[in-house]
Write a protein that holds these residues in place. Structure first.
Motif, short mmCIF file in Angstrom:
data_model
loop_
_atom_site.label_atom_id
_atom_site.label_comp_id
_atom_site.label_asym_id
_atom_site.label_seq_id
_atom_site.Cartn_x
_atom_site.Cartn_y
_atom_site.Cartn_z
N UNK A 1 4.36 10.27 3.11
CA UNK A 1 3.88 9.16 2.29
C UNK A 1 4.65 7.92 2.73
N UNK A 2 3.91 6.86 3.00
CA UNK A 2 4.52 5.60 3.43
C UNK A 2 4.22 4.49 2.43
N UNK A 3 5.09 3.50 2.42
CA UNK A 3 4.74 2.21 1.84
C UNK A 3 4.46 1.29 3.01
N UNK A 4 3.33 0.61 2.96
CA UNK A 4 2.92 -0.29 4.03
C UNK A 4 2.88 -1.72 3.52
N UNK A 5 3.44 -2.63 4.30
CA UNK A 5 3.49 -4.05 3.96
C UNK A 5 3.22 -4.85 5.24
N UNK A 6 2.53 -5.95 5.10
CA UNK A 6 2.35 -6.83 6.27
C UNK A 6 3.70 -7.34 6.72
N UNK A 7 3.92 -7.33 8.03
CA UNK A 7 5.21 -7.74 8.57
C UNK A 7 5.48 -9.23 8.39
N UNK A 8 4.42 -10.00 8.16
CA UNK A 8 4.60 -11.45 8.01
C UNK A 8 4.54 -11.89 6.55
N UNK A 9 4.70 -10.94 5.63
CA UNK A 9 4.66 -11.25 4.20
C UNK A 9 6.06 -11.50 3.65
N UNK A 10 6.18 -12.54 2.82
CA UNK A 10 7.44 -12.78 2.11
C UNK A 10 7.38 -12.03 0.79
N UNK B 1 0.85 -1.19 0.00
CA UNK B 1 0.00 0.00 0.00
C UNK B 1 0.88 1.23 0.00
N UNK B 2 0.51 2.22 -0.80
CA UNK B 2 1.16 3.53 -0.74
C UNK B 2 0.18 4.44 -0.04
N UNK B 3 0.51 4.83 1.19
CA UNK B 3 -0.44 5.46 2.11
C UNK B 3 -0.02 6.89 2.39
N UNK B 4 -1.01 7.79 2.47
CA UNK B 4 -0.74 9.19 2.73
C UNK B 4 -1.40 9.70 4.02
N UNK B 5 -1.94 8.79 4.82
CA UNK B 5 -2.54 9.16 6.10
C UNK B 5 -2.04 8.18 7.16
N UNK B 6 -2.23 8.54 8.43
CA UNK B 6 -1.78 7.68 9.53
C UNK B 6 -2.55 6.36 9.52
N UNK B 7 -1.85 5.27 9.82
CA UNK B 7 -2.49 3.95 9.85
C UNK B 7 -2.11 3.23 11.15
N UNK B 8 -2.14 3.97 12.25
CA UNK B 8 -1.73 3.41 13.54
C UNK B 8 -2.62 2.27 13.98
#
Length: 316
Positions: free
Chosen positions: A272-281, A146-153
């Motif tokens: 701007x963040x890139x978000x990835x699941x921590x358990x994804x290969x 995900x390319x995210x532009x808002x907080x996703x806490x």
């Protein structure tokens, strides 16, 4: 217990308990899905779904726990497949990127073109949505990045990679009264006009909401909320209101009928963040896509950020 049964149950849940939609997404029949889910429930000895007649109406309490584990199992199965594919067919596969319209329209075209050139055998899919929606897509496995532009806490399962910061700007037609305001523009002057801005602009914690709260101003008159920056510009052109948008979305070549007024002094820069699941290969080409988007995010940096465990110090 079969993986197919687990996949059917999870797909029904993801389609808001609509078995028909789940069947369509899985290219199978509704009776087939219902039968396999009932067989799974019989084997487990619990009801995953609560039914009213033939309709699935809710998820049972034990069903919620089952589906949470099912999601983790299927994610691990996909990770195993990714590991195998990385070594047997490293330059082909699929990559699903979820992002906002503004990023897809203005930040990604050159990056996508270069990625497709490098990996012609990789099927690249761009999904658009609000910041919350795209974070959810990655969280539940519908997208890889995900390319995210808002907080996703509220998504602790996602690792965030900081890319860059962007600023807001105001757009108005030529000779608009706002252009007569004192330079630099004040937030009080901005609040005196009807606004056209993003749907999420006044979400709690957003830089726009914080700026208005800090100035002790009530939320201004927002006459239109848009997810699409091009829609936002269209209604500014019609004179419906003053546009408040990402500065990057102003195109000097195509927006010659609009005036750009800098608003970076009114609102904090937004990351701007890139978000990835921590358990994804992640496949090798996924690392390359990330580095194309943000050159400082090399594979080493990504791995260190996403996968290095946090060691807590309990010493006194």
């Amino acid at each position: 217990m079969k993986l197919q049964q687990l996949r059917y149950a999870l797909e029904v849940y993801r389609h808001n308990l609509n078995v028909s939609e789940a069947a369509e997404a899985l290219f199978t029949s509704q009776p087939g899905i219902s039968k396999q889910i009932r067989l799974l429930e019989e084997e487990l000895g619990v009801q995953i779904f609560i039914r009213s007649g033939k309709r699935v109406v809710s998820v049972s309490q034990p069903g919620k726990a089952v589906l949470e584990i099912v999601e983790r199992i299927l994610r691990d199965v996909q990770n195993i497949k990714n590991i195998g594919s990385e070594f047997t067919d490293h330059d082909s596969g699929s990559l699903i990127v979820a992002t906002t319209h503004t990023q897809a329209r203005y930040a990604l075209p050159l990056i996508v073109a270069e990625f497709v050139k490098r990996y012609p055998k990789v099927t690249l899919t761009i999904k658009q949505g609000s910041p919350a929606a795209i974070a959810q897509m990655v969280s539940n496995g519908e997208a890889d990045i995900a390319i995210v532009t808002e907080r996703i806490d509220e998504y602790p399962e996602l690792g965030k990679l900081t890319c860059y910061e962007w600023n807001h700007a105001v757009i108005v037609p030529h000779e608009h009264p706002l252009l007569d305001c004192k330079n630099p523009l004040s937030i009080e002057d901005l609040a005196s006009f009807p606004l056209i801005t993003y749907e999420f602009a006044f979400n709690q914690g957003s830089s726009i909401a914080r700026a208005f709260n800090k100035a002790r101003l009530e939320q201004p008159d927002v006459v239109l909320s848009a997810a699409d920056t091009d829609v936002l510009k269209t209604y500014v052109r019609l004179g419906l209101g003053v546009g408040l948008m990402a500065k990057m979305a102003y195109d000097p070549e195509n927006d010659t009928d609009l005036e750009l007024v800098d608003a970076s002094h009114l609102f904090e820069s937004s990351p701007t963040w890139i978000a990835v699941r921590k358990d994804t290969y992640l496949r090798g080409y996924a690392y390359d896509f990330i580095e194309l988007f943000a050159p400082k995010l090399t594979r080493e940096v990504v791995d260190r950020t996403l996968y290095t465990p946090v060691v807590e110090d309990f010493s006194i």
